[in-house]
Design a protein around this motif. Structure first.
Motif, PDB file in Angstrom:
ATOM      1  N   ILE A  92     -23.383 -39.696  12.022  1.00  0.00           N
ATOM      2  CA  ILE A  92     -22.914 -38.310  12.044  1.00  0.00           C
ATOM      3  C   ILE A  92     -23.775 -37.513  11.078  1.00  0.00           C
ATOM      4  O   ILE A  92     -23.812 -37.816   9.878  1.00  0.00           O
ATOM      5  N   THR A  93     -24.484 -36.499  11.570  1.00  0.00           N
ATOM      6  CA  THR A  93     -25.263 -35.661  10.663  1.00  0.00           C
ATOM      7  C   THR A  93     -24.322 -34.657   9.987  1.00  0.00           C
ATOM      8  O   THR A  93     -23.375 -34.163  10.600  1.00  0.00           O
ATOM      9  N   GLY A  94     -24.591 -34.384   8.715  1.00  0.00           N
ATOM     10  CA  GLY A  94     -23.698 -33.509   7.971  1.00  0.00           C
ATOM     11  C   GLY A  94     -22.300 -34.087   7.877  1.00  0.00           C
ATOM     12  O   GLY A  94     -21.306 -33.353   7.919  1.00  0.00           O
ATOM     13  N   GLY A  95     -22.217 -35.395   7.720  1.00  0.00           N
ATOM     14  CA  GLY A  95     -20.918 -36.074   7.764  1.00  0.00           C
ATOM     15  C   GLY A  95     -20.299 -36.352   6.416  1.00  0.00           C
ATOM     16  O   GLY A  95     -19.409 -37.196   6.312  1.00  0.00           O
ATOM     17  N   ASN A  96     -20.743 -35.655   5.389  1.00  0.00           N
ATOM     18  CA  ASN A  96     -20.234 -35.934   4.042  1.00  0.00           C
ATOM     19  C   ASN A  96     -19.069 -35.045   3.638  1.00  0.00           C
ATOM     20  O   ASN A  96     -18.508 -35.205   2.558  1.00  0.00           O
ATOM     21  N   ARG A  97     -18.678 -34.091   4.515  1.00  0.00           N
ATOM     22  CA  ARG A  97     -17.544 -33.230   4.167  1.00  0.00           C
ATOM     23  C   ARG A  97     -16.972 -32.584   5.424  1.00  0.00           C
ATOM     24  O   ARG A  97     -17.575 -32.640   6.494  1.00  0.00           O
ATOM     25  N   GLY A  98     -15.814 -31.963   5.289  1.00  0.00           N
ATOM     26  CA  GLY A  98     -15.216 -31.183   6.363  1.00  0.00           C
ATOM     27  C   GLY A  98     -15.008 -31.957   7.646  1.00  0.00           C
ATOM     28  O   GLY A  98     -14.593 -33.120   7.650  1.00  0.00           O
ATOM     29  N   ILE A  99     -15.335 -31.301   8.750  1.00  0.00           N
ATOM     30  CA  ILE A  99     -15.148 -31.912  10.064  1.00  0.00           C
ATOM     31  C   ILE A  99     -15.996 -33.171  10.203  1.00  0.00           C
ATOM     32  O   ILE A  99     -15.550 -34.187  10.751  1.00  0.00           O
ATOM     33  N   GLY A 100     -17.220 -33.136   9.688  1.00  0.00           N
ATOM     34  CA  GLY A 100     -18.100 -34.297   9.800  1.00  0.00           C
ATOM     35  C   GLY A 100     -17.533 -35.530   9.132  1.00  0.00           C
ATOM     36  O   GLY A 100     -17.606 -36.640   9.683  1.00  0.00           O
ATOM     37  N   LEU A 101     -16.940 -35.356   7.964  1.00  0.00           N
ATOM     38  CA  LEU A 101     -16.346 -36.491   7.251  1.00  0.00           C
ATOM     39  C   LEU A 101     -15.125 -37.006   7.997  1.00  0.00           C
ATOM     40  O   LEU A 101     -14.903 -38.221   8.075  1.00  0.00           O
ATOM     41  N   ALA A 102     -14.326 -36.105   8.551  1.00  0.00           N
ATOM     42  CA  ALA A 102     -13.165 -36.542   9.341  1.00  0.00           C
ATOM     43  C   ALA A 102     -13.611 -37.362  10.546  1.00  0.00           C
ATOM     44  O   ALA A 102     -12.983 -38.374  10.895  1.00  0.00           O
ATOM     45  N   ALA A 140     -12.279 -46.079  11.131  1.00  0.00           N
ATOM     46  CA  ALA A 140     -10.973 -46.654  11.434  1.00  0.00           C
ATOM     47  C   ALA A 140     -10.968 -47.373  12.777  1.00  0.00           C
ATOM     48  O   ALA A 140     -10.154 -48.263  13.019  1.00  0.00           O
ATOM     49  N   ASN A 141     -11.907 -46.992  13.639  1.00  0.00           N
ATOM     50  CA  ASN A 141     -12.029 -47.605  14.960  1.00  0.00           C
ATOM     51  C   ASN A 141     -12.791 -48.926  14.908  1.00  0.00           C
ATOM     52  O   ASN A 141     -12.940 -49.597  15.922  1.00  0.00           O
ATOM     53  N   GLY A 142     -13.292 -49.279  13.716  1.00  0.00           N
ATOM     54  CA  GLY A 142     -14.024 -50.533  13.559  1.00  0.00           C
ATOM     55  C   GLY A 142     -15.517 -50.414  13.764  1.00  0.00           C
ATOM     56  O   GLY A 142     -16.214 -51.430  13.883  1.00  0.00           O
ATOM     57  N   ASP A 143     -16.026 -49.180  13.795  1.00  0.00           N
ATOM     58  CA  ASP A 143     -17.459 -48.984  13.989  1.00  0.00           C
ATOM     59  C   ASP A 143     -18.212 -49.048  12.669  1.00  0.00           C
ATOM     60  O   ASP A 143     -17.632 -48.930  11.588  1.00  0.00           O
ATOM     61  N   ARG A 144     -19.531 -49.230  12.774  1.00  0.00           N
ATOM     62  CA  ARG A 144     -20.426 -49.198  11.619  1.00  0.00           C
ATOM     63  C   ARG A 144     -20.927 -47.767  11.482  1.00  0.00           C
ATOM     64  O   ARG A 144     -21.676 -47.294  12.328  1.00  0.00           O
ATOM     65  N   VAL A 145     -20.495 -47.096  10.440  1.00  0.00           N
ATOM     66  CA  VAL A 145     -20.664 -45.646  10.361  1.00  0.00           C
ATOM     67  C   VAL A 145     -21.643 -45.251   9.261  1.00  0.00           C
ATOM     68  O   VAL A 145     -21.556 -45.747   8.134  1.00  0.00           O
ATOM     69  N   ALA A 146     -22.550 -44.347   9.624  1.00  0.00           N
ATOM     70  CA  ALA A 146     -23.458 -43.744   8.653  1.00  0.00           C
ATOM     71  C   ALA A 146     -23.370 -42.233   8.785  1.00  0.00           C
ATOM     72  O   ALA A 146     -23.087 -41.706   9.861  1.00  0.00           O
ATOM     73  N   VAL A 147     -23.600 -41.535   7.678  1.00  0.00           N
ATOM     74  CA  VAL A 147     -23.635 -40.075   7.684  1.00  0.00           C
ATOM     75  C   VAL A 147     -24.878 -39.611   6.951  1.00  0.00           C
ATOM     76  O   VAL A 147     -25.408 -40.305   6.084  1.00  0.00           O
ATOM     77  N   LEU A 163     -24.395 -40.872  18.438  1.00  0.00           N
ATOM     78  CA  LEU A 163     -24.914 -39.831  17.559  1.00  0.00           C
ATOM     79  C   LEU A 163     -24.028 -38.601  17.661  1.00  0.00           C
ATOM     80  O   LEU A 163     -23.789 -38.097  18.760  1.00  0.00           O
ATOM     81  N   VAL A 164     -23.557 -38.122  16.509  1.00  0.00           N
ATOM     82  CA  VAL A 164     -22.802 -36.875  16.461  1.00  0.00           C
ATOM     83  C   VAL A 164     -23.636 -35.863  15.687  1.00  0.00           C
ATOM     84  O   VAL A 164     -23.848 -36.009  14.481  1.00  0.00           O
ATOM     85  N   ALA A 165     -24.152 -34.859  16.400  1.00  0.00           N
ATOM     86  CA  ALA A 165     -24.983 -33.825  15.777  1.00  0.00           C
ATOM     87  C   ALA A 165     -24.054 -32.731  15.249  1.00  0.00           C
ATOM     88  O   ALA A 165     -23.631 -31.845  15.989  1.00  0.00           O
ATOM     89  N   ASN A 166     -23.755 -32.816  13.972  1.00  0.00           N
ATOM     90  CA  ASN A 166     -22.758 -31.949  13.354  1.00  0.00           C
ATOM     91  C   ASN A 166     -23.336 -31.024  12.287  1.00  0.00           C
ATOM     92  O   ASN A 166     -22.737 -30.003  11.964  1.00  0.00           O
ATOM     93  N   ALA A 167     -24.494 -31.356  11.737  1.00  0.00           N
ATOM     94  CA  ALA A 167     -25.055 -30.577  10.629  1.00  0.00           C
ATOM     95  C   ALA A 167     -25.272 -29.124  11.048  1.00  0.00           C
ATOM     96  O   ALA A 167     -25.786 -28.846  12.127  1.00  0.00           O
ATOM     97  N   GLY A 168     -24.845 -28.218  10.178  1.00  0.00           N
ATOM     98  CA  GLY A 168     -25.012 -26.810  10.513  1.00  0.00           C
ATOM     99  C   GLY A 168     -24.814 -25.913   9.304  1.00  0.00           C
ATOM    100  O   GLY A 168     -24.202 -26.309   8.311  1.00  0.00           O
ATOM    101  N   ILE A 169     -25.336 -24.700   9.410  1.00  0.00           N
ATOM    102  CA  ILE A 169     -25.193 -23.706   8.358  1.00  0.00           C
ATOM    103  C   ILE A 169     -24.803 -22.369   8.980  1.00  0.00           C
ATOM    104  O   ILE A 169     -24.917 -22.175  10.188  1.00  0.00           O
ATOM    105  N   THR A 170     -24.344 -21.455   8.134  1.00  0.00           N
ATOM    106  CA  THR A 170     -24.074 -20.080   8.560  1.00  0.00           C
ATOM    107  C   THR A 170     -24.779 -19.117   7.614  1.00  0.00           C
ATOM    108  O   THR A 170     -24.935 -19.404   6.425  1.00  0.00           O
TER     109      THR A 170
END
Length: 252
Positions: free
Chosen positions: A24-34, A41-48, A90-97
């Protein structure tokens, strides 16, 4: 969370390991972290990936990366692949405003948001697709926004970047669908995050009045949809846009 990769098995798991390799890109906070926590929790090997500050729980591999830099993206994938094997989800989540009205918006305000939110997604998808094509399977989920469908004043740059993800997912579906790879878009509305909490009470009230559900969503509600669209249950869905907005945009 690290483990030696011993090669993929036919059921989508690496031999001797649980779950799939998820990034998950941008997965260290907010929606990405969730989202990251939901896959964990699903048993996957997860990286952010994160840009400047990593704050993730045990069991999640955090890798520094800048999605506006192709070399940085490649280096991050190399670390993830060494630890968890080829990225299968792959979850492309990283973003800015950089919100401001059109006549006040500089060209830099526009292009920097496009480069992160849209071109950044292109960079990570292109890198992930190498392994997915070899495996002949993969799940790509792009995190868009209700504003990409609905529009919003002061967000011409952001809305354009999020709308572009829809065309990207549908083109990917036509290119890679025969390889067992799906590409879908999840479009959240207003979510209870730190950013939303900082809005003035009157602004929050005005936003709530436009949402048929009468409330903001929790990040976990978005995460569950992402996890499902990346699951085997959704294997025949590709090129879809799923709104998670309480009826605000209704998919339009």
């Amino acid at each position: 969370m690290t483990a030696a990769d011993t090669g993929p098995s036919r059921d989508g798991q690496a031999d001797g390991q649980a779950g799939r390799s998820v990034l998950i890109t941008g997965g260290n906070r907010g929606i990405g972290l969730a989202i990251a926590k939901s896959f964990l929790a699903n048993g996957d090997r997860v990286a952010v990936t994160y840009r400047s500050e990593s704050n993730v729980p045990d069991g999640i591999l955090a890798v520094q990366a800048d999605v506006t830099d192709e070399a940085s993206v490649d280096a991050a994938f190399t670390v993830v692949e060494a630890a968890h094997g080829p990225v299968e989800v792959l979850v492309a989540n990283a973003g800015i405003t950089k919100d401001t009205l059109l006549l006040r918006m500089s060209e830099s305000d526009f292009t920097s948001v496009i480069d992160t939110n849209l071109t950044g997604a292109f960079r990570v998808i292109k890198r992930a697709s190498r392994g997915m094509i070899r495996l002949r399977r993969g799940r790509i989920v792009l995190i868009s926004s209700v504003t990409g469908l609905y529009g919003a004043p002061g967000q011409i740059n952001y809305s354009s970047s999020k709308a572009g993800l829809i065309g990207m997912a549908r083109s990917l579906t036509r290119e890679l669908g025969s390889r067992g790879i799906t590409a879908n878009v999840v479009a959240p509305g207003f979510i209870n995050t730190q950013m939303t909490a900082q809005l003035p009470a009157e602004t929050q009230k005005n936003y709530l009045a436009t949402i048929p559900a009468g409330r903001f969503a929790e990040p976990e509600e978005v995460a569950k949809v992402v996890r499902w669209i990346a699951s085997d249950e959704a294997a025949y869905i590709s090129g879809a846009v799923i709104p998670v907005d309480g009826g605000l945009g209704m998919g339009h």
